[in-house]
Design an enzyme around this catalytic site. Sequence first.
Site, mmCIF file in Angstrom:
data_model
loop_
_atom_site.group_PDB
_atom_site.id
_atom_site.type_symbol
_atom_site.label_atom_id
_atom_site.label_comp_id
_atom_site.label_asym_id
_atom_site.label_seq_id
_atom_site.Cartn_x
_atom_site.Cartn_y
_atom_site.Cartn_z
ATOM 1 N N VAL A 172 0.834 -1.207 0.000
ATOM 2 C CA VAL A 172 0.000 0.000 0.000
ATOM 3 C C VAL A 172 0.869 1.258 0.000
ATOM 4 O O VAL A 172 0.659 2.170 -0.808
ATOM 5 C CB VAL A 172 -0.969 -0.026 1.206
ATOM 6 C CG1 VAL A 172 -1.670 1.318 1.375
ATOM 7 C CG2 VAL A 172 -2.003 -1.132 1.028
ATOM 8 N N GLU A 186 -3.353 -6.657 -5.123
ATOM 9 C CA GLU A 186 -2.017 -7.023 -5.597
ATOM 10 C C GLU A 186 -2.142 -7.520 -7.036
ATOM 11 O O GLU A 186 -3.128 -8.164 -7.397
ATOM 12 C CB GLU A 186 -1.423 -8.126 -4.717
ATOM 13 C CG GLU A 186 -1.116 -7.619 -3.330
ATOM 14 C CD GLU A 186 -0.497 -8.695 -2.443
ATOM 15 O OE1 GLU A 186 0.018 -9.690 -2.969
ATOM 16 O OE2 GLU A 186 -0.539 -8.514 -1.217
ATOM 17 N N LYS A 208 -13.812 -0.207 5.017
ATOM 18 C CA LYS A 208 -12.764 -1.053 4.458
ATOM 19 C C LYS A 208 -12.957 -2.511 4.891
ATOM 20 O O LYS A 208 -12.920 -3.440 4.076
ATOM 21 C CB LYS A 208 -11.395 -0.521 4.912
ATOM 22 C CG LYS A 208 -10.226 -1.433 4.674
ATOM 23 C CD LYS A 208 -9.877 -1.582 3.206
ATOM 24 C CE LYS A 208 -8.949 -2.739 2.983
ATOM 25 N NZ LYS A 208 -7.744 -2.516 2.311
ATOM 26 N N PHE A 252 -15.726 -11.958 -8.111
ATOM 27 C CA PHE A 252 -15.524 -12.732 -6.873
ATOM 28 C C PHE A 252 -16.494 -13.890 -6.748
ATOM 29 O O PHE A 252 -16.966 -14.237 -5.672
ATOM 30 C CB PHE A 252 -15.536 -11.804 -5.635
ATOM 31 C CG PHE A 252 -14.259 -11.021 -5.559
ATOM 32 C CD1 PHE A 252 -14.014 -9.981 -6.431
ATOM 33 C CD2 PHE A 252 -13.265 -11.376 -4.656
ATOM 34 C CE1 PHE A 252 -12.803 -9.290 -6.416
ATOM 35 C CE2 PHE A 252 -12.045 -10.698 -4.632
ATOM 36 C CZ PHE A 252 -11.828 -9.658 -5.517
ATOM 37 N N CYS A 255 -4.739 -9.791 2.952
ATOM 38 C CA CYS A 255 -5.853 -8.962 3.447
ATOM 39 C C CYS A 255 -7.067 -9.743 3.930
ATOM 40 O O CYS A 255 -7.510 -9.559 5.059
ATOM 41 C CB CYS A 255 -6.286 -7.979 2.363
ATOM 42 S SG CYS A 255 -5.069 -6.705 2.078
#
Length: 433
Positions: free
Chosen positions: A11, A152, A204, A249, A260
């Site tokens: 990040v 990523e 988040k 997803f 994560c």
Amino acid sequence: MKITVIGTGYVGLVSGVCFAEFGFNVTCVDNNLAKVEALNRGEVPIYEPGLDKLMAKNTQAGRLSFTSDIAKSVKDADIVFIAVGTPSKADGSADLSYVFQAVDDLSATINRDAVLVVKSTVPVGTTKSVKKFLADKGVDIDVAFNPEFLKEGAAIDDFMHPDRVILGVETKKAKKILEQVYRPLYVFNIPIVFTGLETAELSKYASNAFLAMKVTFINEVANLCEACGADVNDVALVMGLDKRIGDKFLQAGPGYGGSCFPKDTSALADFADDFGVKMPLVSETINSNNLRREKMVAKILAACEHKVAGKNIAVLGVTFKANTDDMRDSPSIEIVNELINEGANINIYDPSFSTQAKRMFNNVAWKESVNDACEGADTVIILTDWPEFKALNLKELRSKTNGGLLIDLRNIYPVKEAEAAGFRYCSVGRAFN
Ligand code: UDX
């Protein structure tokens, strides 16, 4: 405007390089001296497509520099981002020691007019605690929270063209400077949402946990498909065509991994509990994903008719997903180690040539290509969906192998195509004959 970014992990480094690409003057800070020296030599410590070129371009332009001197780097900064890691502690909660260490390190020298922005993923209430920590030391500065959603392997594009930017602020000053920092994104009409600190912090975790739950849901549907004869790829296609669900997803596989999803789902369950709130869907997502790895091992052993001792197994891809060298929480760790325990001879080819992976597995042979790895293999296992595994000449591959078993935990090939090439093809949530 002068920006300081503390922490040069995924990040921090990507954000620093991209802020410099926006035209700002950026100093990236890390307390790992060897890493800073490598960055100053132009070496990129992570595998991230395109990052090396962008870093070199902005360093040469004089907009980007690296240092380990945190105290000096914040003296004349207009805005300071904290982007250090928040790994899981043994009890699943987020380890905030790096965040508070960084805040402590900058407290004596930070420009009192700067805004301090937490970018690390932190439990609700942390940004306010950072403000209080500084106030207790007599440092009264504005704080804000700005989560980062980059993936990523697609980090630069995600940073430059995000679906949204979330800015948790308490003051007009913080709002104004963050508006300036993200002004370059206004031209792309990217939604920029201002919220309070708690909402931004929770957004988040809620986003990552929801995506982890979505992946886990389709993996559970895949289990049912295997039992009842349905095809999970088609079920996912049908579900994804519903705009309320969306097609992302929903790719069944060996379970989610990475830096994560595992840590953020655990931290969310943990701090929700601290607030007296149970989140059974999140807890069950974590359980189900943990069980998935055992299930994948059982699936492989069953497909091999429980005869893997002394057999040659080619493993294609071990990183937690494609386009990264990151092995953190990769499903391959349990799967490959279990096959080693069972006595299999393992050849691995991973296109990232991940040094993390090389440290992780003992008694395996590292190969330079798909063909090298598969020569004489009794079984080929695809664990990561690297692009170069998506258009293999399966007939040619079959002729290199000894046995004809192809186990594809990423469902890359149509069943009929793999079978027509002469493989017994075992995938996820689809027929296995
Ligand atoms: C994730 C979030 O996407 C990102 O917004 C956040 O900032 C960090 O965490 P990342 O960990 O890089 O990003 O990977 P991602 O592409 O989201 O994949 C996470 C895991 O889910 C991987 O193990 C991947 O293989 C798996 N996955 C993803 C599936 O199994 N199926 C899918 O359909 C999508």
